[in-house]
Scaffold this motif. Structure first.
Motif, PDB file in Angstrom:
ATOM      1  N   ALA A  59       0.834  -1.207   0.000  1.00  0.00           N
ATOM      2  CA  ALA A  59       0.000   0.000   0.000  1.00  0.00           C
ATOM      3  C   ALA A  59       0.866   1.254   0.000  1.00  0.00           C
ATOM      4  CB  ALA A  59      -0.926  -0.012   1.212  1.00  0.00           C
ATOM      5  N   TRP A  60       1.961   1.223   0.752  1.00  0.00           N
ATOM      6  CA  TRP A  60       2.880   2.374   0.788  1.00  0.00           C
ATOM      7  C   TRP A  60       3.431   2.641  -0.604  1.00  0.00           C
ATOM      8  CZ3 TRP A  60       7.757   3.881  -0.422  1.00  0.00           C
ATOM      9  CH2 TRP A  60       8.302   4.990   0.241  1.00  0.00           C
ATOM     10  N   LEU A  61       3.860   1.583  -1.289  1.00  0.00           N
ATOM     11  CA  LEU A  61       4.438   1.742  -2.627  1.00  0.00           C
ATOM     12  C   LEU A  61       3.399   2.257  -3.618  1.00  0.00           C
ATOM     13  CD1 LEU A  61       6.558  -1.520  -2.647  1.00  0.00           C
ATOM     14  CD2 LEU A  61       7.487   0.790  -2.832  1.00  0.00           C
ATOM     15  N   THR A  62       2.182   1.720  -3.548  1.00  0.00           N
ATOM     16  CA  THR A  62       1.133   2.164  -4.471  1.00  0.00           C
ATOM     17  C   THR A  62       0.784   3.625  -4.246  1.00  0.00           C
ATOM     18  OG1 THR A  62       0.209  -0.074  -4.568  1.00  0.00           O
ATOM     19  CG2 THR A  62      -1.221   1.729  -5.260  1.00  0.00           C
ATOM     20  N   THR A  63       0.631   4.025  -2.989  1.00  0.00           N
ATOM     21  CA  THR A  63       0.310   5.418  -2.682  1.00  0.00           C
ATOM     22  C   THR A  63       1.430   6.346  -3.136  1.00  0.00           C
ATOM     23  OG1 THR A  63      -1.009   4.750  -0.769  1.00  0.00           O
ATOM     24  CG2 THR A  63      -0.246   7.030  -0.824  1.00  0.00           C
ATOM     25  N   THR A  64       2.662   5.966  -2.842  1.00  0.00           N
ATOM     26  CA  THR A  64       3.806   6.791  -3.235  1.00  0.00           C
ATOM     27  C   THR A  64       3.908   6.889  -4.750  1.00  0.00           C
ATOM     28  OG1 THR A  64       4.993   6.125  -1.234  1.00  0.00           O
ATOM     29  CG2 THR A  64       6.309   7.057  -3.018  1.00  0.00           C
ATOM     30  N   ALA A  65       3.705   5.772  -5.447  1.00  0.00           N
ATOM     31  CA  ALA A  65       3.778   5.778  -6.911  1.00  0.00           C
ATOM     32  C   ALA A  65       2.681   6.651  -7.507  1.00  0.00           C
ATOM     33  CB  ALA A  65       3.675   4.353  -7.446  1.00  0.00           C
ATOM     34  N   ASN A  66       1.484   6.606  -6.951  1.00  0.00           N
ATOM     35  CA  ASN A  66       0.403   7.466  -7.432  1.00  0.00           C
ATOM     36  C   ASN A  66       0.768   8.940  -7.279  1.00  0.00           C
ATOM     37  OD1 ASN A  66      -2.401   6.333  -8.340  1.00  0.00           O
ATOM     38  ND2 ASN A  66      -1.652   4.876  -6.809  1.00  0.00           N
ATOM     39  N   ARG A  67       1.357   9.281  -6.138  1.00  0.00           N
ATOM     40  CA  ARG A  67       1.764  10.677  -5.938  1.00  0.00           C
ATOM     41  C   ARG A  67       2.849  11.085  -6.923  1.00  0.00           C
ATOM     42  NH1 ARG A  67       2.068  10.074   0.641  1.00  0.00           N
ATOM     43  NH2 ARG A  67      -0.169  10.331   1.056  1.00  0.00           N
ATOM     44  N   LYS A  68       3.797  10.176  -7.173  1.00  0.00           N
ATOM     45  CA  LYS A  68       4.862  10.476  -8.132  1.00  0.00           C
ATOM     46  C   LYS A  68       4.273  10.713  -9.524  1.00  0.00           C
ATOM     47  CE  LYS A  68       8.404   9.790  -5.298  1.00  0.00           C
ATOM     48  NZ  LYS A  68       9.336  10.879  -4.922  1.00  0.00           N
ATOM     49  N   ALA A  69       3.289   9.880  -9.917  1.00  0.00           N
ATOM     50  CA  ALA A  69       2.667  10.036 -11.237  1.00  0.00           C
ATOM     51  C   ALA A  69       1.926  11.362 -11.342  1.00  0.00           C
ATOM     52  CB  ALA A  69       1.713   8.865 -11.497  1.00  0.00           C
ATOM     53  N   ILE A  70       1.199  11.719 -10.292  1.00  0.00           N
ATOM     54  CA  ILE A  70       0.472  12.993 -10.291  1.00  0.00           C
ATOM     55  C   ILE A  70       1.449  14.164 -10.364  1.00  0.00           C
ATOM     56  CG2 ILE A  70      -0.984  14.495  -8.871  1.00  0.00           C
ATOM     57  CD1 ILE A  70      -2.366  11.911  -7.871  1.00  0.00           C
ATOM     58  N   ASP A  71       2.558  14.070  -9.622  1.00  0.00           N
ATOM     59  CA  ASP A  71       3.568  15.133  -9.674  1.00  0.00           C
ATOM     60  C   ASP A  71       4.119  15.286 -11.082  1.00  0.00           C
ATOM     61  OD1 ASP A  71       3.244  15.626  -7.012  1.00  0.00           O
ATOM     62  OD2 ASP A  71       5.014  14.483  -6.367  1.00  0.00           O
ATOM     63  N   ARG A  72       4.323  14.170 -11.748  1.00  0.00           N
ATOM     64  CA  ARG A  72       4.848  14.248 -13.110  1.00  0.00           C
ATOM     65  C   ARG A  72       3.849  14.917 -14.038  1.00  0.00           C
ATOM     66  NH1 ARG A  72       6.952   9.444 -17.246  1.00  0.00           N
ATOM     67  NH2 ARG A  72       6.450  10.615 -19.126  1.00  0.00           N
ATOM     68  N   LEU A  73       2.595  14.550 -13.923  1.00  0.00           N
ATOM     69  CA  LEU A  73       1.574  15.155 -14.782  1.00  0.00           C
ATOM     70  C   LEU A  73       1.438  16.652 -14.522  1.00  0.00           C
ATOM     71  CD1 LEU A  73      -1.191  12.397 -14.736  1.00  0.00           C
ATOM     72  CD2 LEU A  73       0.361  12.969 -16.595  1.00  0.00           C
ATOM     73  N   ARG A  74       1.559  17.046 -13.274  1.00  0.00           N
ATOM     74  CA  ARG A  74       1.492  18.477 -12.970  1.00  0.00           C
ATOM     75  C   ARG A  74       2.678  19.227 -13.576  1.00  0.00           C
ATOM     76  NH1 ARG A  74      -0.282  17.459  -6.690  1.00  0.00           N
ATOM     77  NH2 ARG A  74      -2.543  17.558  -7.017  1.00  0.00           N
ATOM     78  N   ARG A  75       3.850  18.576 -13.532  1.00  0.00           N
ATOM     79  CA  ARG A  75       5.026  19.236 -14.119  1.00  0.00           C
ATOM     80  C   ARG A  75       4.887  19.377 -15.626  1.00  0.00           C
ATOM     81  NH1 ARG A  75       7.807  15.641 -10.649  1.00  0.00           N
ATOM     82  NH2 ARG A  75       8.312  14.295 -12.439  1.00  0.00           N
ATOM     83  N   GLU A  76       4.134  18.472 -16.236  1.00  0.00           N
ATOM     84  CA  GLU A  76       3.995  18.483 -17.687  1.00  0.00           C
ATOM     85  C   GLU A  76       2.659  19.069 -18.116  1.00  0.00           C
ATOM     86  OE1 GLU A  76       4.566  14.469 -18.903  1.00  0.00           O
ATOM     87  OE2 GLU A  76       6.653  14.401 -18.253  1.00  0.00           O
ATOM     88  N   ASN A  77       2.142  19.989 -17.320  1.00  0.00           N
ATOM     89  CA  ASN A  77       0.791  20.492 -17.583  1.00  0.00           C
ATOM     90  C   ASN A  77       0.695  21.381 -18.809  1.00  0.00           C
ATOM     91  OD1 ASN A  77       2.043  22.799 -16.689  1.00  0.00           O
ATOM     92  ND2 ASN A  77       0.659  23.163 -14.972  1.00  0.00           N
ATOM     93  N   LYS A  78       1.787  21.554 -19.515  1.00  0.00           N
ATOM     94  CA  LYS A  78       1.723  22.343 -20.744  1.00  0.00           C
ATOM     95  C   LYS A  78       1.533  21.469 -21.981  1.00  0.00           C
ATOM     96  CE  LYS A  78       4.485  26.182 -19.001  1.00  0.00           C
ATOM     97  NZ  LYS A  78       5.705  27.024 -19.199  1.00  0.00           N
ATOM     98  N   ARG A  79       1.433  20.208 -21.757  1.00  0.00           N
ATOM     99  CA  ARG A  79       1.221  19.319 -22.906  1.00  0.00           C
ATOM    100  C   ARG A  79      -0.167  19.549 -23.488  1.00  0.00           C
ATOM    101  NH1 ARG A  79       2.889  13.429 -20.817  1.00  0.00           N
ATOM    102  NH2 ARG A  79       1.602  12.910 -22.603  1.00  0.00           N
ATOM    103  N   ASP A  80      -0.355  19.191 -24.743  1.00  0.00           N
ATOM    104  CA  ASP A  80      -1.619  19.456 -25.444  1.00  0.00           C
ATOM    105  C   ASP A  80      -2.806  18.762 -24.787  1.00  0.00           C
ATOM    106  OD1 ASP A  80      -0.348  21.027 -27.282  1.00  0.00           O
ATOM    107  OD2 ASP A  80      -0.086  19.402 -28.738  1.00  0.00           O
ATOM    108  N   ASP A  81      -2.536  17.601 -24.193  1.00  0.00           N
ATOM    109  CA  ASP A  81      -3.666  16.855 -23.621  1.00  0.00           C
ATOM    110  C   ASP A  81      -3.765  17.073 -22.120  1.00  0.00           C
ATOM    111  OD1 ASP A  81      -2.046  13.567 -23.448  1.00  0.00           O
ATOM    112  OD2 ASP A  81      -1.286  15.604 -23.094  1.00  0.00           O
ATOM    113  N   LYS A  82      -3.354  18.265 -21.643  1.00  0.00           N
ATOM    114  CA  LYS A  82      -3.313  18.501 -20.202  1.00  0.00           C
ATOM    115  C   LYS A  82      -4.698  18.371 -19.562  1.00  0.00           C
ATOM    116  CE  LYS A  82      -3.647  23.534 -20.669  1.00  0.00           C
ATOM    117  NZ  LYS A  82      -2.986  24.817 -20.361  1.00  0.00           N
TER     118      LYS A  82
END
Length: 411
Positions: A59-82
């Motif tokens: 559960a710790w790994l899944t929660t942490t991985a989800n947060r990492k994925a969300i952080d990445r998407l936020r950093r790339e929020n200038k992409r066309d499909d944001k």
């Protein structure tokens, strides 16, 4: 290795595929899923030694991985499909239909094994995402360059994204056409666990063999009348039944003729034998058996014998003759020669093995088989040379230890 390091290694073995599959389901992107999972495990390496292993590592790994994925998407929020990605990030609604069986990893393997991808590409992608093997481990297992494996995986992800290959179990109508490729990859995943190739890996990776069995069971629920699904499941069960007897306390491979048969798992053997009997009844009714069914039948003969001396080698050879007609590969021919040695002697078997040299020169089991036959014939010098070649090519630590001992026993 410390307790924390063991916990991280065990979590990687047990949780990698589940975390990747869960992220793929949520974010719909294999790259994001794999990179976020890798970042979560890297975070575990940093934090668990200081904070301690969490009560629920998965559960710790899944929660942490989800947060990492969300952080990445936020950093790339200038992409066309944001906007679409932002909806995925914050969409907590129930998922849509996913197929007959709601299992993230089963959907992941059907995605990895889509027929639009070449077989070698399917295998590399599945071993990476479902098996959790590293690129170097995959490269060593299949005798290819690491760069070639990297390219296959990168291109496969790009093709899945460009072709919008769905992350789901196919419909009932599509399953028969898709399942053969999935079975082939599951068999290879199982084999990697059965005899792991990484020099730093456990010689037997139960996490891979258990996951391959679990997924094959799910496919059998989807296709209960498919003979090859039943055959592959029987083959895996009869092989897995011998797992605890295959490696000694000292970390050396234990050959079939030296294994403690009382340590074999009787329940798995009984289940495997039942499946084989079902397929034999179908064959008697006129349904031609496939490759996995014949391999399972061979394993049923071996696991029926209370002692190696009780093995019905004539039946084993007859099954190999049937298999060679169906799959005339040099590896099948090599295994057939081992049965020939028991019936007709090592000299006859050695002649058959030597004919395979051009095609199997880079395969450690070819040299190991030659070494054993030459040893039985009293040709110690030639046997030692063959053992040297087998040891140089073998990637499994337990197998290397076994071959080294056999070589050093030569006079």
């Amino acid at each position: 290795m410390s307790d924390v390091e063991e916990a991280i290694t065990r979590a990687h073995h047990d949780e990698w595929a589940r975390v990747v599959a869960s992220l793929t389901r949520r974010f719909g992107d294999l790259d994001i899923a794999e990179e976020a999972a890798a970042e979560a495990f890297a975070a575990a390496v940093q934090r668990w030694p200081a904070d301690g292993v969490p009560p629920n590592p998965g559960a710790w790994l899944t929660t942490t991985a989800n947060r990492k994925a969300i952080d990445r998407l936020r950093r790339e929020n200038k992409r066309d499909d944001k906007h679409r990605q932002a909806r995925m990030v914050y969409d907590d609604g129930p998922p849509g239909p996913v197929g007959a069986i709601d299992d993230d990893r089963l959907r992941l393997i059907f995605t990895c094994c889509h027929p639009a991808l070449a077989m070698q590409t399917r295998l590399a992608l599945t071993l990476r995402l479902v098996g959790g093997l590293t690129v170097p481990e995959i490269a060593r297992a299949y005798l290819v360059a690491e760069t070639a494996v990297e390219r296959r995986i990168t291109r496969a992800k790009a093709k899945i994204k460009a072709a919008r290959i769905p992350y789901r179990v196919p419909s009932v109508e599509d399953l028969p056409a898709r399942v053969s490729g999935v079975l082939a990859v599951l068999f290879l995943v199982f084999n990697e666990g059965y005899l792991a190739t990484g020099p730093d890996a456990d010689p037997v990776r139960h996490d891979l063999t258990a996951e391959a069995i679990r997924l094959t069971r799910l496919i059998r629920v989807l296709l209960p009348e498919d003979g090859e699904v039943a055959g592959l499941l029987a083959l895996m069960l009869l092989t897995e039944a011998r797992r605890t007897a295959r490696v000694s306390a000292g970390g050396e491979l234990v050959a079939l003729d030296e294994q403690d048969r009382g340590a074999w798992d009787a329940a798995l053997i009984a289940e495997g034998h039942r499946l084989v009997r079902e397929r034999l009844a179908a064959a008697a009714a006129g349904e031609a058996p496939g490759r996995y069914q014949i391999l399972a039948a061979i394993n049923a003969v071996h696991t029926s014998a209370r002692d190696i001396r009780d093995t019905d080698w004539s039946q084993v050879l007859a099954l190999y003759d049937q298999l060679v007609r169906l799959d005339p590969s040099p590896i099948i021919a090599l295994n057939r020669a081992i049965a020939v040695a028991e019936l007709d002697g090592p000299q006859v078997a050695l002649a058959a093995v030597d004919r395979l040299g051009d095609r199997l020169a880079g395969y450690h089991a070819y040299h190991a088989t030659r070494a054993d036959l030459l040893r039985r014939l009293g040709h110690s010098r030639q046997s030692r040379a063959a053992y040297d070649q087998a040891i140089a090519l073998a990637g499994n630590t337990a197998e290397t230890a076994y071959l080294t001992r056999r070589r050093d026993q030569l006079r």
